[in-house]
Design an enzyme around this catalytic site. Structure first.
Site, short mmCIF file in Angstrom:
data_model
loop_
_atom_site.label_atom_id
_atom_site.label_comp_id
_atom_site.label_asym_id
_atom_site.label_seq_id
_atom_site.Cartn_x
_atom_site.Cartn_y
_atom_site.Cartn_z
N ASN A 9 -7.01 -9.21 5.32
CA ASN A 9 -5.88 -8.48 4.75
C ASN A 9 -5.22 -7.71 5.90
O ASN A 9 -5.74 -6.70 6.36
CB ASN A 9 -6.42 -7.52 3.67
CG ASN A 9 -5.31 -6.79 2.97
OD1 ASN A 9 -4.14 -6.85 3.37
ND2 ASN A 9 -5.67 -6.06 1.93
N ARG A 90 -4.59 -12.54 2.61
CA ARG A 90 -3.77 -11.92 1.59
C ARG A 90 -2.33 -11.93 2.10
O ARG A 90 -2.07 -11.47 3.21
CB ARG A 90 -4.24 -10.49 1.36
CG ARG A 90 -3.41 -9.80 0.35
CD ARG A 90 -3.87 -8.39 0.14
NE ARG A 90 -3.08 -7.81 -0.92
CZ ARG A 90 -3.13 -6.54 -1.25
NH1 ARG A 90 -3.94 -5.73 -0.61
NH2 ARG A 90 -2.39 -6.08 -2.22
N HIS A 179 -0.18 -7.19 -7.12
CA HIS A 179 -1.59 -6.96 -7.53
C HIS A 179 -2.17 -8.17 -8.27
O HIS A 179 -3.16 -8.04 -9.00
CB HIS A 179 -1.73 -5.74 -8.47
CG HIS A 179 -1.60 -4.42 -7.81
ND1 HIS A 179 -1.15 -3.31 -8.50
CD2 HIS A 179 -1.87 -4.00 -6.56
CE1 HIS A 179 -1.15 -2.26 -7.67
NE2 HIS A 179 -1.57 -2.66 -6.48
N ARG A 238 4.72 6.71 -5.20
CA ARG A 238 5.91 5.95 -5.66
C ARG A 238 6.33 6.43 -7.05
O ARG A 238 5.47 6.73 -7.89
CB ARG A 238 5.59 4.45 -5.74
CG ARG A 238 5.46 3.81 -4.39
CD ARG A 238 4.99 2.37 -4.50
NE ARG A 238 3.72 2.21 -3.82
CZ ARG A 238 2.95 1.12 -3.89
NH1 ARG A 238 3.32 0.08 -4.61
NH2 ARG A 238 1.82 1.06 -3.22
N GLU A 379 -10.76 -8.01 -4.49
CA GLU A 379 -9.72 -8.95 -4.05
C GLU A 379 -10.23 -9.86 -2.93
O GLU A 379 -9.86 -11.02 -2.86
CB GLU A 379 -8.48 -8.16 -3.60
CG GLU A 379 -7.81 -7.48 -4.78
CD GLU A 379 -6.80 -6.41 -4.39
OE1 GLU A 379 -5.61 -6.71 -4.39
OE2 GLU A 379 -7.23 -5.29 -4.08
#
Ligand code: ADP
Length: 402
Positions: A9, A90, A179, A238, A379
């Site tokens: 990643n 990823r 996601h 955010r 993940e």
């Protein structure tokens, strides 16, 4: 046959990795590089019970990949680099092109770079990570695992924005969702726990970034993030969905450029912006417990939005069988889970306080019609599984019947 698979990643100044032995799903080593490009990168490697930490002068992802692979050899974690037969990366944005994870050949790498138009911060960095490992492991199959591809099953009415249609045609402006790897992982884990796939699942990934996904029979049918990961829920920094007219208003009255507005909405809003304390949910919870009004307000806003999306997604699927909580907040905060599920009793979502506080796998009341579950996301493991599935699965022989 056992394969060693590396899950990678790459962030703008970081590179996270995990080396698996597959299909046994055993972690052989994991760790990360932070502060790449600053002259002194921090390298952390865990293998078995051991942990190494070092500051290393590394400027870029290529050097980080070299350093990692040399360290794996020197410490005997792998006997030869030829043992690593797959690397899964990823990748933030797969656009409409990548509807599933894919083997990365030259054409796919070009496409990932072209999609940098939609993810300018992430895709070019992801491409750099792919090249870095390809140079040193040319024999290994490289597979891209996209944050967006799981959501490619959302229908047209669900992914289009009610803007003039040409913005979709000319610029690809639509909901993509993110996601996806995490939502897919927890949905599959849930189906495995319950031994059935015909489930209407609402998956709540609540970390620094947060999104909700409606999954019907294993397929994503709605998700709260949109054209970018800024949309949907309120998050650590955010804002999520706001009235878009606020932007020209702030621009005019507070003299902000489009770039400055993006910066405010991405990095200075959410839990941090409302509380004025921190983007870290633990700090907000403890400030709220000591009576800080704005911290309590931030938490109420955060949980109200998640609850509203759960209600909406139950209507998308004509009901819900399971609600999943995952990621840092979803896995660890019984208080947030309790608040999210408050007032959802009419849908059949009823938490058992004790099971919730214990972070049990299933936390619904005995006899409640909707199951509520806490499933740690993984993940990296999903990436390794996808390398096996799309990169190393034996090619199917065509059966000639007749
Ligand atoms: P990222 O999106 O960066 O991967 P994580 O999934 O690691 O994020 O989640 C980080 C968030 O989880 C932080 O806001 C952190 O405060 C929160 N978190 C972790 N443990 C707890 C806890 N016990 N209570 C509340 N929040 C928690």
């Amino acid at each position: 046959m056992t394969h060693l698979i590396m899950a990678v990643n790459s962030g703008s100044s970081s590179l996270k990795f995990e080396l698996f032995s597959m299909p046994e799903e055993i972690t052989l080593a994991k760790g990360l590089f932070e502060r790449l490009g600053t002259g002194s990168a921090a390298f952390t490697l865990r293998a078995g019970a051991g942990k190494q930490q070092a500051n290393v002068a590394l400027d870029n992802h290529q050097q980080a990949a070299e350093h990692l692979l040399d360290t794996l050899l020197q410490s005997g974690i792998v006997a030869s680099l030829a043992q690593i037969d797959g690397v899964g990366h990823r990748v933030a944005h797969g656009g409409e092109f990548f509807k599933d994870s894919a083997v990365i050949d030259d054409a796919a790498l070009d496409e990932i770079e072209r999609l940098g138009a939609l993810a300018p911060i992430h895709n070019p960095v992801n491409a750099r990570g792919i090249r870095a490992f390809q140079r040193r492991l040319p024999h290994a199959v490289a597979v891209g695992v996209f944050d967006t591809s799981f959501h490619q099953t959302i229908n047209e009415a669900g992914y289009l924005y009610p803007l003039p249609y040409r913005y979709y045609q000319d610029y690809g402006i639509r909901r993509y969702g993110f996601h996806g790897t995490s939502h897919k992982y927890v949905a599959e884990a849930c189906a495995g726990l319950l031994g059935r796939r015909d489930l209407r699942i609402i998956s709540c990934h609540l970390g620094n970034g947060a999104s909700v996904c409606a999954i019907d029979g294993g397929r994503s049918v709605a998700t709260s993030m949109g054209f970018t990961p800024l949309a949907g829920l309120m998050m650590g920094t955010r804002c999520g969905d706001i009235d878009p007219s606020i932007l020209p208003f702030i621009s005019e009255h507070d003299h902000k450029s489009a770039q400055q507005l993006l910066e405010i909405m991405n990095n200075a809003s959410g839990l941090l912006g409302v509380s004025g304390i921190s983007n870290d949910c633990r700090d907000i919870v403890s400030a709220a417990e000591s009576g800080n009004h704005r911290a309590a307000l931030a938490l109420a806003m955060f949980t109200d939005r998640i609850r509203a999306v759960i209600g909406a997604y139950a209507t998308v699927m004509d009901g819900v069988d399971v609600v999943i909580f995952t990621a840092g907040i979803g896995e660890n905060s019984a208080g947030i889970r309790r608040e999210v599920c408050r007032n959802l009793g009419f849908l059949g979502i009823r938490l058992d306080d004790n099971k919730n506080k214990r972070h049990a796998t299933f936390i619904q009341q005995e006899g409640a019609p909707v199951m509520v579950t806490v499933i740690p996301t993984n993940e990296e493991l999903m990436i390794a599984r996808d390398v096996m599935r799309v990169g190393l699965a034996p090619t199917q022989e065509v059966q000639h019947v007749g």
